[in-house]
Every structure is written in C-alpha cells, then in structure tokens.
Design a protein around this motif. Structure first.
Motif, short mmCIF file in Angstrom:
data_model
loop_
_atom_site.label_atom_id
_atom_site.label_comp_id
_atom_site.label_asym_id
_atom_site.label_seq_id
_atom_site.Cartn_x
_atom_site.Cartn_y
_atom_site.Cartn_z
N ARG A 1 3.75 3.75 -11.06
CA ARG A 1 4.92 4.35 -10.41
C ARG A 1 5.25 5.72 -11.01
O ARG A 1 5.61 6.65 -10.30
N MET A 2 5.10 5.82 -12.32
CA MET A 2 5.36 7.12 -12.96
C MET A 2 4.38 8.17 -12.45
O MET A 2 4.75 9.30 -12.18
N MET A 3 3.12 7.78 -12.31
CA MET A 3 2.11 8.72 -11.83
C MET A 3 2.30 9.02 -10.34
O MET A 3 2.24 10.18 -9.92
N ALA A 4 2.50 7.99 -9.54
CA ALA A 4 2.56 8.17 -8.09
C ALA A 4 3.80 8.93 -7.64
O ALA A 4 3.74 9.74 -6.71
N TYR A 5 4.92 8.68 -8.27
CA TYR A 5 6.18 9.27 -7.83
C TYR A 5 6.73 10.33 -8.77
O TYR A 5 7.78 10.90 -8.51
N GLY A 6 6.05 10.55 -9.88
CA GLY A 6 6.57 11.51 -10.86
C GLY A 6 7.86 11.01 -11.48
O GLY A 6 8.71 11.81 -11.88
N SER A 7 8.00 9.70 -11.58
CA SER A 7 9.23 9.12 -12.14
C SER A 7 9.34 9.45 -13.62
O SER A 7 8.36 9.43 -14.35
N LEU A 8 10.54 9.73 -14.04
CA LEU A 8 10.80 9.97 -15.46
C LEU A 8 10.85 8.64 -16.19
O LEU A 8 11.33 7.63 -15.66
N ALA A 9 10.37 8.64 -17.41
CA ALA A 9 10.31 7.40 -18.19
C ALA A 9 11.70 6.79 -18.38
O ALA A 9 11.85 5.58 -18.33
N ASP A 10 12.71 7.62 -18.58
CA ASP A 10 14.05 7.06 -18.81
C ASP A 10 14.67 6.49 -17.54
O ASP A 10 15.60 5.71 -17.61
N SER A 11 14.14 6.83 -16.36
CA SER A 11 14.68 6.26 -15.13
C SER A 11 14.08 4.88 -14.85
O SER A 11 14.64 4.10 -14.08
N ILE A 12 12.97 4.57 -15.49
CA ILE A 12 12.31 3.27 -15.29
C ILE A 12 13.14 2.14 -15.88
O ILE A 12 13.12 1.02 -15.39
N ASP A 13 13.90 2.43 -16.92
CA ASP A 13 14.72 1.41 -17.58
C ASP A 13 15.64 0.73 -16.58
O ASP A 13 15.82 -0.49 -16.62
N GLU A 14 16.19 1.49 -15.65
CA GLU A 14 17.14 0.93 -14.69
C GLU A 14 16.47 -0.04 -13.72
O GLU A 14 17.07 -1.03 -13.32
N THR A 15 15.23 0.24 -13.33
CA THR A 15 14.57 -0.60 -12.33
C THR A 15 13.64 -1.64 -12.93
O THR A 15 13.44 -2.69 -12.34
N ARG B 1 0.83 -1.21 0.00
CA ARG B 1 0.00 0.00 0.00
C ARG B 1 0.86 1.26 0.00
O ARG B 1 0.55 2.23 -0.68
N ARG B 2 1.94 1.24 0.75
CA ARG B 2 2.83 2.40 0.79
C ARG B 2 3.53 2.61 -0.54
O ARG B 2 3.60 3.73 -1.05
#
Length: 144
Positions: free
Chosen positions: A69-83, A22-23
């Motif tokens: 995750r992109m919506m919840a944390y404002g993650s950049l699309a190019d940073s998702i590649d690493e995780t 949930r967190r």
C-alpha cells in the motif's frame, strides 16, 4: 487487524471481490499470495512471530499489505497506523525489508534488461494496442 484484513480480502467469501482486490492491491490475489510465499521462504521477518507475552506479532499478510500500500499509493508511514495499527518505524522497516526481498527474489526474472523474446512480445502487444515503435523510447532507454 489481521482478522479484519483476512475477512475483507483473503478468506473464502471475503467482503471484496477479485476485481476489488486487483483494484485495491494493484495485482491479482494469486500474485499477492505467490509474493507472500516467496518472501516468507527467504526472510523470517515475514513469518508469524509471537511476543514475550505470547501475543501474535503482525501477520505476514499485514506486513506485505502495508508495504504494498505504501508503494502503490505513496502512503506515508505514519498514516498507516490509523488503518493498520502499525507504527511508523515498523511500516518503514517492513517496506525496506520487502523492497530488498523483491530485488533479491525476482531480479533474474523481472528486474533485468529484456531479451529478444521479451522485446518481440512487448512490440506485438504495443502494436496490437496502436503503439508501434514504442519500445525504442520505453523509460527513456534506447535498446537496439
């Protein structure tokens, strides 16, 4: 990546607890699973596919997780590649697909102006938390 995601969050005896889920996802697991089922029913993009070599594409769980995750944390699309091992263009496509589907699937239930029953429930909830009169200025909108 899919096996790791499933082991961490979705399989029985997963690494993370319900509270962790949930967190991290900002929703309960059963809400995620309902969202996943609903989007899979409406859009084939969120169903498991295989490439020409017979290898599985990104799983529905991976796609929905990345978009959330992109919506919840404002993650950049190019940073998702690493995780998550998903390219920037695939992340952006997945995010766009999920946002469009959320509006399509849930607009009548959740993305609407509240009715009187909704307002009464929200007023009671706010008053119980010490915020009387809060509905009149919710999101700078003024409802009678």
């Amino acid at each position: 990546m899919h096996a790791n995601l499933m082991n961490n969050y979705f399989n029985p005896n997963s690494v993370y607890t319900e509270e962790d889920f949930r967190r991290l996802f900002r929703m309960r697991r059963h809400v995620f699973e309902r969202l996943l089922r609903n989007v899979q029913q409406v859009n084939p993009y969120f169903r498991q596919k295989w490439d020409r070599a017979g290898r599985p594409d990104f799983s529905p769980h991976q796609k929905v997780t990345v978009a959330l995750r992109m919506m919840a944390y404002g993650s950049l699309a190019d940073s998702i590649d690493e995780t998550h091992g998903m390219s920037e263009s695939t992340c952006l496509d997945t995010l766009e697909q999920l946002c469009d589907l959320i509006v399509q699937v849930y607009k009548d239930d959740y993305l609407r102006e509240p009715n009187q029953e909704d307002l009464n429930r929200l007023i009671r909830k706010a008053e119980n938390r010490g915020f009387s009169g809060i509905i009149g200025s919710l999101d700078c909108m003024h409802w009678d």
